[in-house]
Design a protein around this motif. Structure first.
Motif, short mmCIF file in Angstrom:
data_model
loop_
_atom_site.label_atom_id
_atom_site.label_comp_id
_atom_site.label_asym_id
_atom_site.label_seq_id
_atom_site.Cartn_x
_atom_site.Cartn_y
_atom_site.Cartn_z
N VAL A 137 0.82 -1.21 0.00
CA VAL A 137 0.00 0.00 0.00
C VAL A 137 0.85 1.27 0.00
O VAL A 137 0.65 2.17 -0.82
CB VAL A 137 -0.95 0.00 1.21
CG1 VAL A 137 -1.65 1.35 1.35
CG2 VAL A 137 -1.98 -1.11 1.06
N ARG A 140 4.26 0.85 -2.33
CA ARG A 140 3.82 0.62 -3.71
C ARG A 140 4.67 -0.44 -4.42
O ARG A 140 5.01 -0.32 -5.59
CB ARG A 140 3.84 1.93 -4.51
CG ARG A 140 2.90 2.99 -3.96
CD ARG A 140 2.88 4.21 -4.84
NE ARG A 140 2.00 5.23 -4.30
CZ ARG A 140 0.68 5.27 -4.48
NH1 ARG A 140 0.09 4.31 -5.19
NH2 ARG A 140 -0.05 6.24 -3.96
N ARG A 223 -11.43 3.57 -5.01
CA ARG A 223 -10.80 4.70 -4.35
C ARG A 223 -11.61 5.99 -4.56
O ARG A 223 -11.84 6.76 -3.63
CB ARG A 223 -9.38 4.88 -4.86
CG ARG A 223 -8.64 6.03 -4.18
CD ARG A 223 -7.25 6.22 -4.75
NE ARG A 223 -6.37 5.10 -4.37
CZ ARG A 223 -5.90 4.19 -5.22
NH1 ARG A 223 -6.25 4.25 -6.50
NH2 ARG A 223 -5.12 3.23 -4.80
N ARG A 230 -6.82 1.47 1.36
CA ARG A 230 -5.58 1.13 2.04
C ARG A 230 -5.82 0.24 3.24
O ARG A 230 -5.14 -0.78 3.43
CB ARG A 230 -4.87 2.41 2.46
CG ARG A 230 -4.32 3.24 1.30
CD ARG A 230 -3.64 4.49 1.81
NE ARG A 230 -2.99 5.22 0.74
CZ ARG A 230 -2.34 6.36 0.90
NH1 ARG A 230 -2.22 6.90 2.12
NH2 ARG A 230 -1.78 6.96 -0.13
N LEU A 233 -6.87 -3.33 2.15
CA LEU A 233 -5.78 -4.13 1.59
C LEU A 233 -4.86 -4.64 2.69
O LEU A 233 -4.45 -5.81 2.69
CB LEU A 233 -4.98 -3.29 0.59
CG LEU A 233 -5.66 -3.03 -0.76
CD1 LEU A 233 -4.80 -2.11 -1.62
CD2 LEU A 233 -5.94 -4.33 -1.50
#
Length: 367
Positions: A137, A140, A223, A230, A233
């Motif tokens: 997250v 990346r 999103r 976030r 995940l």
């Protein structure tokens, strides 16, 4: 004789009870037969083949061995599914399971209680999952690379903690709890059924589950819609890590010890089970029950090959072909070609299943 409007309507729609029964039947066909028909058919075919291939296949002891072996892979497959549905992947689950065996055995070898060993192993495993989620997250890093790196790190830590030799577990309470029987049923069987049921309820009837399908279906749209992408995940990887830790505890109880080598290959088995169960590697499709059925199907095939003394190399080839076929039917060209023709063959007529898009396709459910 003139028929009233009410009578005509009643003749068309039927009684409320009848309509309700039809609705329940439609739901059963949609959510059960539509989602699991291929897997159940595959398991039935494999059972028939197994009964012909070996006279020992249908013995109670062998069937129990299939379930006990499949219980660990099933728990890992549920955790793997929670990540795959978000279009991610977790290659570290096998290493985390091995670390869980080593850590729990080491804690009890230091004279600590069974409870501390179990809770500590689960918290440690969840922490590894959180680290995976943070790497994906915030750093990346592609999930494949992030969890591949974590897998290597965790394997090294497990080797270091083990210190070169198997750490024996002599705590009878631990062994009885995780490798014994409750009301005549093996503990691993009860645990994997509970894990599967809870995961299925969460993914089918909770906001979190619907959000996971949405994130896997279209991350950017999720999103922009204001979903907590976030957080969700990270939660998915934390769940995967926790379940890997639980699978490790079951392995530790079965082996009566902790080993840094015990989890090798389990990550591939978990991925294969989820994919064979219909989970799309692109995310947004599948369900936990199908992942478990996929694990049991693969476990049954492996058991038959063991009974027929098939070499390990041959088993790997067959498992790989099975995964490729599953990916083709669920995510590749088979999703629009052969896959639809097979559905039309087995689910035509009175069992027509409504075709959906996104998370509905392939899972048989509306998340």
């Amino acid at each position: 004789m003139q028929v009233s409007t009410v009578d005509r309507d009643a003749g068309k729609t039927g009684s409320p009870d009848r309509n309700r029964k039809q609705t329940l039947l439609q739901r059963f066909r949609q959510y059960f037969l539509g989602g699991y028909a291929f897997l159940l058919l595959g398991i039935i075919v494999v059972i028939i083949i197994g009964s012909v291939a070996s006279p020992f296949f249908l013995t109670p002891r062998n069937l129990e061995n299939i379930v006990l072996t499949g219980a660990i892979v099933s728990i890992l497959a549920v955790g793997q599914f929670m990540v795959i549905v978000t279009a991610g992947i977790d290659l570290s689950v096998g290493a985390v399971a091995a670390l869980s065996t080593v850590f729990s055995a080491w804690v009890m070898a230091q004279g600590q209680s069974m409870l501390i060993a179990i809770v500590g192993a689960l918290v440690l495993s969840a922490g590894v999952g959180v680290l995976n989620g943070l790497a994906v997250v915030f750093a990346r890093i592609t999930p494949f690379i992030a969890t591949l790196g974590t897998m290597s790190i965790i394997q090294g830590i497990a080797f270091f903690v083990q210190g070169g030799s198997l750490i024996a577990i002599t705590n009878e309470q631990f062994l009885e709890l995780l490798d014994g029987r409750i009301l005549g049923i093996p503990s691993p069987t009860i645990l994997f059924i509970l894990v599967t049921a809870i995961a299925a309820i969460v993914m089918r009837w909770t906001i979190f589950g619907r959000q996971q399908y949405a994130i896997g279906g279209n991350l950017e749209a999720a999103r922009l819609s204001g979903l907590p992408v976030r957080r969700n995940l990270i939660a998915a990887y934390a769940i995967s890590g926790t379940l890997a830790g639980l699978a490790g505890l079951l392995l530790a109880a079965q082996l009566s010890g902790g080993s840094s080598l015990v989890g090798q290959g389990y990550e591939l088995n978990a991925i294969a089970a989820a994919v064979v169960g219909g989970a799309a590697l692109f995310g947004g499709k599948g369900n936990p029950i199908s992942a478990v059925l996929g694990a049991l199907l693969i476990g049954t095939i492996s058991n038959i090959m063991n009974l027929r003394n098939v070499e390990a190399e041959g088993q790997l080839i067959i498992q790989g072909l099975l995964v490729l076929l599953a990916v083709y039917l669920t995510s590749g060209g088979g999703a629009t070609g052969m896959g639809r023709r097979l559905k039309a063959l087995f689910l035509s007529g009175p069992l027509k299943i409504r075709q959906g898009t996104g998370a509905e396709a392939g899972s048989g459910q509306n998340p």
